[in-house]
Write an enzyme that holds these catalytic residues in place. Structure first.
Site, mmCIF file in Angstrom:
data_model
loop_
_atom_site.group_PDB
_atom_site.id
_atom_site.type_symbol
_atom_site.label_atom_id
_atom_site.label_comp_id
_atom_site.label_asym_id
_atom_site.label_seq_id
_atom_site.Cartn_x
_atom_site.Cartn_y
_atom_site.Cartn_z
ATOM 1 N N LEU A 40 49.678 50.729 39.296
ATOM 2 C CA LEU A 40 49.035 51.495 38.219
ATOM 3 C C LEU A 40 47.537 51.250 38.106
ATOM 4 O O LEU A 40 46.794 52.114 37.657
ATOM 5 C CB LEU A 40 49.710 51.183 36.878
ATOM 6 C CG LEU A 40 51.180 51.603 36.740
ATOM 7 C CD1 LEU A 40 51.795 51.005 35.489
ATOM 8 C CD2 LEU A 40 51.288 53.129 36.705
ATOM 9 N N GLY A 41 47.107 50.060 38.480
ATOM 10 C CA GLY A 41 45.672 49.780 38.391
ATOM 11 C C GLY A 41 45.409 48.291 38.452
ATOM 12 O O GLY A 41 46.340 47.480 38.484
ATOM 13 N N GLY A 44 40.572 42.375 35.802
ATOM 14 C CA GLY A 44 39.906 41.159 36.243
ATOM 15 C C GLY A 44 40.721 40.407 37.293
ATOM 16 O O GLY A 44 40.403 40.450 38.486
ATOM 17 N N LYS A 63 51.874 43.619 34.041
ATOM 18 C CA LYS A 63 50.580 43.059 34.420
ATOM 19 C C LYS A 63 50.878 41.753 35.154
ATOM 20 O O LYS A 63 51.453 40.839 34.572
ATOM 21 C CB LYS A 63 49.807 42.802 33.121
ATOM 22 C CG LYS A 63 48.350 42.637 33.271
ATOM 23 C CD LYS A 63 47.673 42.783 31.913
ATOM 24 C CE LYS A 63 46.286 42.205 31.958
ATOM 25 N NZ LYS A 63 45.511 42.543 30.793
ATOM 26 N N ASP A 157 36.479 44.615 22.932
ATOM 27 C CA ASP A 157 36.233 45.280 24.212
ATOM 28 C C ASP A 157 36.756 46.721 24.162
ATOM 29 O O ASP A 157 37.355 47.204 25.109
ATOM 30 C CB ASP A 157 36.890 44.489 25.352
ATOM 31 C CG ASP A 157 36.314 44.849 26.722
ATOM 32 O OD1 ASP A 157 35.203 45.434 26.781
ATOM 33 O OD2 ASP A 157 36.977 44.550 27.737
#
Ligand code: ADP
Length: 311
Positions: A40-41, A44, A63, A157
Site C-alpha cells: 500500500l505504501g 519512514g 504497518k 503532522d
C-alpha cells in the site's frame, strides 16, 4: 489446522503468510494467520501492506516496522508512543487502530484499511478541488480534531499524506508518529517536529512551546493547498520555506478563482501568533461553511477522478 506457513523466509517482510502467536490466559498457545497482500505504501521505517485474516477474512492495512530500525531507543520510544496514543482513539474520522503484535523480525500494526489512498494522491489526480469538496473534507477533519482536543492529543503532522480516504470516501486522520498527549490543559510542547510545508511558525521558533494551535495552522495550510493546488509556503528548499513561514509570506495566485470567503478563512487561520488563530468552533462558524447550501456529509467516489457535478 494447516501448519504450513509462508514463514519459511528469513525475512518476515518477504513472507506471504504472517503468523501471530497468541498466548491464552491458560497458557495455551494459538496462532492467528494473515496473508500478506497488496503493497500500500511506505513511510519512514514502515512498509504498509494489505493483510487478510485467514480465519475471519477481515482485511486490514498492516504497518510493518522492522525491529532492526528500532535499535536506537528514541526510535523505539517513538513507535511505542504512536501505538499508545493511536490505540486509545476511536472516531469515524480517525484511522481505526485494530491491534498490534510482533515476531522476531518486525512489529506489525494493524489498521483500518483506507482503500482510496490519501488526499495527496487525490490532489495529484485532480490538481485542485472545488469549494464544496473542501468544505466537506475540512468539516470532517474538524470533527476528528475536536475529538483529538477533547482527548488532549495534538497530531503535529497534519498534511495531505496523513489524510486517508476510506472506501466510503470518509476522511480518516492517520499516522500518529509525531503526536503528543498533553498531561494538562495549557501544557506547552517544545520538540521541533512536523513536515516543512505544514509546520507552524511557533514550532520553528521553538522557544515559546506549542499546543493545539499547530494543528489549526496545518488545517489552514491544508485548506489553501486543496483550493489552490500547491502549499502556500512551498519553495524548492526547506530553509526558504521556513523563512517564508516565519515572515507569513504567501499570496493567493491570480489564475485560481477563489471566493472572498475562502480567502478570508485562510487569512484568519494562517496568523503567526497562535493565540490569535481561530478555534475549531470559530472555523465552523465562518461564512466559508455557510453559503446558503448544505455541505454534503460525503462525496461520491466519482470525485476521485472528476469534480462533482453541480445539480
Ligand atoms: P509512516 O508513519 O512511517 O510515515 P504512514 O503511516 O504514513 O507511515 O504510511 C505510509 C504509507 O502507507 C501511506 O502513505 C499510505 O500510502 C499507506 N498506508 C498507511 N496506512 C494506511 C491505511 N490505513 N490504509 C491504506 N494505506 C495506508
Amino acid at each position: 489446522m494447516d501448519s504450513k506457513s509462508g514463514r519459511n523466509h528469513e525475512d518476515g517482510e518477504s513472507a506471504t503468510t504472517i503468523e501471530e502467536k497468541i498466548v491464552k490466559t491458560n497458557g495455551e498457545v494459538a496462532m492467528r494467520r494473515y496473508s500478506k497482500g497488496r503493497f500500500l505504501g511506505k513511510g519512514g521505517f514502515a512498509r504498509v501492506y494489505e493483510f487478510s485474516n485467514l480465519e475471519t477474512r477481515k482485511v486490514t492495512a498492516a504497518k510493518i516496522v522492522p525491529k532492526e530500525s528500532l535499535q536506537k531507543s528514541r526510535a523505539k520510544q517513538k513507535l511505542m508512543s504512536e501505538i499508545k496514543i493511536h490505540r486509545a482513539l476511536h472516531h469515524p474520522n480517525i484511522v481505526g487502530f485494530e491491534h498490534f503484535f510482533e515476531d522476531n523480525e518486525n512489529v506489525y500494526i494493524l489498521l483500518e484499511l483506507c482503500s482510496n489512498q490519501t488526499m495527496n494522491e487525490l490532489l495529484r489526480r485532480r490538481k485542485r478541488l472545488t469549494e464544496l469538496e473542501v468544505q466537506c473534507y475540512i468539516l470532517q477533519c474538524i470533527s476528528a480534531m475536536r475529538y483529538l482536543q477533547s482527548h488532549k492529543v495534538i497530531h503535529r503532522d497534519l498534511k495531505l499524506g496523513n489524510l486517508f480516504l476510506s472506501d466510503k470516501m470518509e476522511i480518516k486522520i492517520g499516522d500518529f508518529g509525531l503526536a503528543a498527549k498533553l498531561e494538562y490543559d495549557g501544557e506547552k510542547k517544545k520538540t521541533i517536529c512536523g513536515t516543512p510545508n505544514y509546520i507552524a511558525p511557533e514550532v520553528l521558533d521553538g522557544k515559546t512551546g506549542h499546543s493545539y494551535e499547530v494543528d489549526i495552522w496545518s488545517l489552514g495550510v491544508i485548506t489553501y493547498t486543496l483550493l489552490v493546488g500547491k502549499p502556500p509556503f512551498e519553495t524548492s528548499d526547506v530553509k526558504t520555506t521556513y523563512r517564508r513561514i516565519k515572515m507569513n509570506a504567501y499570496s493567493f495566485p491570480d489564475h485560481v478563482p477563489l471566493s472572498e470567503s475562502s480567502k478570508s478563512l485562510i487569512t484568519r487561520i494562517l496568523v503567526n501568533d497562535p493565540a490569535k488563530r481561530p478555534t475549531l468552533d470559530e472555523i465552523v462558524a465562518h461564512e466559508f461553511f455557510h453559503q446558503g447550501y448544505t455541505v454534503p456529509k460525503l462525496l461520491p467516489a466519482s470525485t476521485l477522478a472528476c469534480p462533482p457535478s453541480v445539480s
